[in-house]
Structures are given as C-alpha cells and as structure tokens.
Design a protein around this motif. Structure first.
Motif, PDB file in Angstrom:
ATOM      1  N   GLY A 102     159.387 -13.364  27.977  1.00 52.93           N
ATOM      2  CA  GLY A 102     159.844 -13.673  26.630  1.00 52.93           C
ATOM      3  C   GLY A 102     160.224 -15.137  26.509  1.00 52.93           C
ATOM      4  O   GLY A 102     161.366 -15.466  26.212  1.00 52.93           O
ATOM      5  N   LEU A 103     159.266 -16.026  26.764  1.00 57.68           N
ATOM      6  CA  LEU A 103     159.510 -17.471  26.808  1.00 57.68           C
ATOM      7  C   LEU A 103     159.740 -18.032  25.418  1.00 57.68           C
ATOM      8  O   LEU A 103     159.205 -17.536  24.432  1.00 57.68           O
ATOM      9  CB  LEU A 103     158.318 -18.180  27.451  1.00 57.68           C
ATOM     10  CG  LEU A 103     157.840 -17.636  28.796  1.00 57.68           C
ATOM     11  CD1 LEU A 103     156.614 -18.406  29.264  1.00 57.68           C
ATOM     12  CD2 LEU A 103     158.941 -17.689  29.823  1.00 57.68           C
ATOM     13  N   THR A 104     160.529 -19.101  25.358  1.00 53.07           N
ATOM     14  CA  THR A 104     160.776 -19.768  24.082  1.00 53.07           C
ATOM     15  C   THR A 104     160.096 -21.130  24.077  1.00 53.07           C
ATOM     16  O   THR A 104     159.538 -21.568  25.078  1.00 53.07           O
ATOM     17  CB  THR A 104     162.285 -19.983  23.851  1.00 53.07           C
ATOM     18  OG1 THR A 104     162.743 -20.986  24.761  1.00 53.07           O
ATOM     19  CG2 THR A 104     163.065 -18.698  24.044  1.00 53.07           C
ATOM     20  N   ASP A 105     160.198 -21.834  22.960  1.00 53.89           N
ATOM     21  CA  ASP A 105     159.571 -23.143  22.828  1.00 53.89           C
ATOM     22  C   ASP A 105     160.259 -24.218  23.650  1.00 53.89           C
ATOM     23  O   ASP A 105     159.785 -25.338  23.705  1.00 53.89           O
ATOM     24  CB  ASP A 105     159.538 -23.574  21.360  1.00 53.89           C
ATOM     25  CG  ASP A 105     158.550 -22.750  20.563  1.00 53.89           C
ATOM     26  OD1 ASP A 105     157.660 -22.144  21.179  1.00 53.89           O
ATOM     27  OD2 ASP A 105     158.674 -22.699  19.332  1.00 53.89           O
ATOM     28  N   GLU A 106     161.371 -23.911  24.312  1.00 55.26           N
ATOM     29  CA  GLU A 106     162.055 -24.908  25.127  1.00 55.26           C
ATOM     30  C   GLU A 106     161.275 -25.262  26.386  1.00 55.26           C
ATOM     31  O   GLU A 106     161.722 -26.049  27.192  1.00 55.26           O
ATOM     32  CB  GLU A 106     163.467 -24.427  25.504  1.00 55.26           C
ATOM     33  CG  GLU A 106     164.434 -24.516  24.354  1.00 55.26           C
ATOM     34  CD  GLU A 106     165.863 -24.355  24.801  1.00 55.26           C
ATOM     35  OE1 GLU A 106     166.278 -25.029  25.760  1.00 55.26           O
ATOM     36  OE2 GLU A 106     166.547 -23.531  24.194  1.00 55.26           O
ATOM     37  N   ILE A 107     160.111 -24.689  26.522  1.00 56.66           N
ATOM     38  CA  ILE A 107     159.263 -25.008  27.669  1.00 56.66           C
ATOM     39  C   ILE A 107     158.906 -26.487  27.679  1.00 56.66           C
ATOM     40  O   ILE A 107     158.617 -27.046  28.724  1.00 56.66           O
ATOM     41  CB  ILE A 107     157.986 -24.138  27.643  1.00 56.66           C
ATOM     42  CG1 ILE A 107     157.316 -24.126  29.004  1.00 56.66           C
ATOM     43  CG2 ILE A 107     157.017 -24.573  26.579  1.00 56.66           C
ATOM     44  CD1 ILE A 107     158.051 -23.371  30.041  1.00 56.66           C
ATOM     45  N   GLY A 108     158.958 -27.164  26.545  1.00 51.31           N
ATOM     46  CA  GLY A 108     158.582 -28.567  26.444  1.00 51.31           C
ATOM     47  C   GLY A 108     159.435 -29.497  27.282  1.00 51.31           C
ATOM     48  O   GLY A 108     159.085 -30.643  27.454  1.00 51.31           O
ATOM     49  N   VAL A 109     160.551 -29.024  27.828  1.00 48.63           N
ATOM     50  CA  VAL A 109     161.394 -29.891  28.635  1.00 48.63           C
ATOM     51  C   VAL A 109     161.134 -29.709  30.128  1.00 48.63           C
ATOM     52  O   VAL A 109     161.916 -30.139  30.947  1.00 48.63           O
ATOM     53  CB  VAL A 109     162.902 -29.670  28.338  1.00 48.63           C
ATOM     54  CG1 VAL A 109     163.192 -29.963  26.884  1.00 48.63           C
ATOM     55  CG2 VAL A 109     163.330 -28.255  28.705  1.00 48.63           C
ATOM     56  N   MET A 110     160.010 -29.084  30.483  1.00 52.42           N
ATOM     57  CA  MET A 110     159.689 -28.920  31.894  1.00 52.42           C
ATOM     58  C   MET A 110     159.640 -30.255  32.605  1.00 52.42           C
ATOM     59  O   MET A 110     159.273 -31.257  32.020  1.00 52.42           O
ATOM     60  CB  MET A 110     158.338 -28.234  32.081  1.00 52.42           C
ATOM     61  CG  MET A 110     158.380 -26.757  31.867  1.00 52.42           C
ATOM     62  SD  MET A 110     156.804 -26.042  32.257  1.00 52.42           S
ATOM     63  CE  MET A 110     156.809 -26.224  34.023  1.00 52.42           C
TER      64      MET A 110
END
Length: 192
Positions: free
Chosen positions: A143-151
């Motif tokens: 259930g991933l969110t859009d905060e993946i952009g901070v990888m």
C-alpha cells in the motif's frame, strides 16, 4: 494480479533497476519508501543474475553474494528468505543472510499481525563479489504512497553525492532517476 499494479488497485508497485550495482564486499545501497495503506501485505524482493560458476557440479554454485535487509517503521529488521509459518508464512526477525539464492524476499502480512504503515528502509549489501560489479533489481509491492519520490541511494565506501530528478511520465506512472556523480545511473519506476 498479485505482482503487477493495475488501475484501481490498492496495491502499488515499485521497481528499482540498479545498473551500476555493487562493486566490493561491505558496500551497500539504501532505499526507503512509505506505506500508507495497511490493507496490503508489504513484499520486498531482490534479484540478480549471478556469473556462471567455474566449477562443475558445485554445491552451492553462487558466486556473487548480495543480501537483502529490510527495516520496518518500528525498527524491526528482517533478512531476506528468513520466514516462519506457512500459508501464509511471513518474515521474522533474526536469522542469517541467505548465501545460496539469487532471489531474496521479505514479506510482512498485516492480517497476520504485522504493522506496516510508515517509512520502510531497504538495504542491499554486498557480501562477496569475486566478479564485480553486480547489478540487481529490487521490487516492492504494498500500500505504497506517493512519498516514494524521496528515495535515496547511498554507497558506503565512496559515498558520492546523489541528485534526484523527478520526471513526470504518463498519468499512470512516475519515473524518478538519480545519478551518482562520476558513476552510473539507477532508474526507478513507480506505478501509482
């Protein structure tokens, strides 16, 4: 359907294609992602293509050994392929790193008591690399969110600067690329 993301699914898909790879034992790469939906299991899978073995009838035949370590939002650490239970079994703390397989996985199932909401950290660690560098791929579903952009990606030895550039793709995906200065490029695809 359990592996891929389709429009309308609660489960999302993250794929990291690490083309530069790891170059020496002890080197590692860190990634992070955020889970906001507790209705989906969190599954992290590391895969790589091992160089051909040099000995006939070897057992085990693994040459390049890299390991998966996943830390949940509560600080619990899980190593690839260390499971308890069956149908459904899930990853448990402890155990040794897997030095036999070129596929390593961590699975946490909310229905089986795992708490999954929050920031997760994934570390890919080079154990033994007689034939370097060793590229790999990392796949995450949940259930991933859009905060993946901070990888972020970090190398423990050279520790180069990392710059992230978010590139807007089609409405169905976001494509993020970061480049380690003076080396290669890692590409991340995130289906949302």
């Amino acid at each position: 359907d359990n592996a891929l993301y389709f429009e309308g699914d609660h489960r999302r898909l993250l794929v990291v294609d690490e083309r530069r790879g790891l170059s020496q034992p002890g080197e590692w790469l860190d990634y992070s992602f955020f889970v906001g939906d507790s209705s989906e299991p969190v599954k992290v899978t590391l895969v790589w293509t091992d160089p051909a073995a040099t000995v006939v009838n070897c057992n085990p035949c693994l040459r390049n050994d890299i390991n998966l370590e996943v830390t949940d939002p509560f600080g619990q650490v899980f190593r690839g392929n260390f499971f308890a239970g069956a149908n459904p079994g899930q990853s448990v703390q402890g155990g040794n790193f897997d030095n036999t397989n070129v596929e390593e996985g961590v699975l946490r199932i909310p229905a089986a008591g795992a708490q999954v909401v929050g920031r997760w950290r994934v570390r890919v660690i080079a154990q033994g690399l007689p034939v370097a560098p060793q590229p790999f791929a990392l796949v995450v579903t949940g259930g991933l969110t859009d905060e993946i952009g901070v990888m972020s990606g970090l190398y423990s030895h050279s520790n180069p600067s990392v710059s992230s550039n978010r590139v807007q793709g089609s409405p169905a995906d976001t494509h993020l690329v970061w480049t380690e200065l003076g080396s290669g490029t890692s590409t991340l695809w995130y289906a949302r």
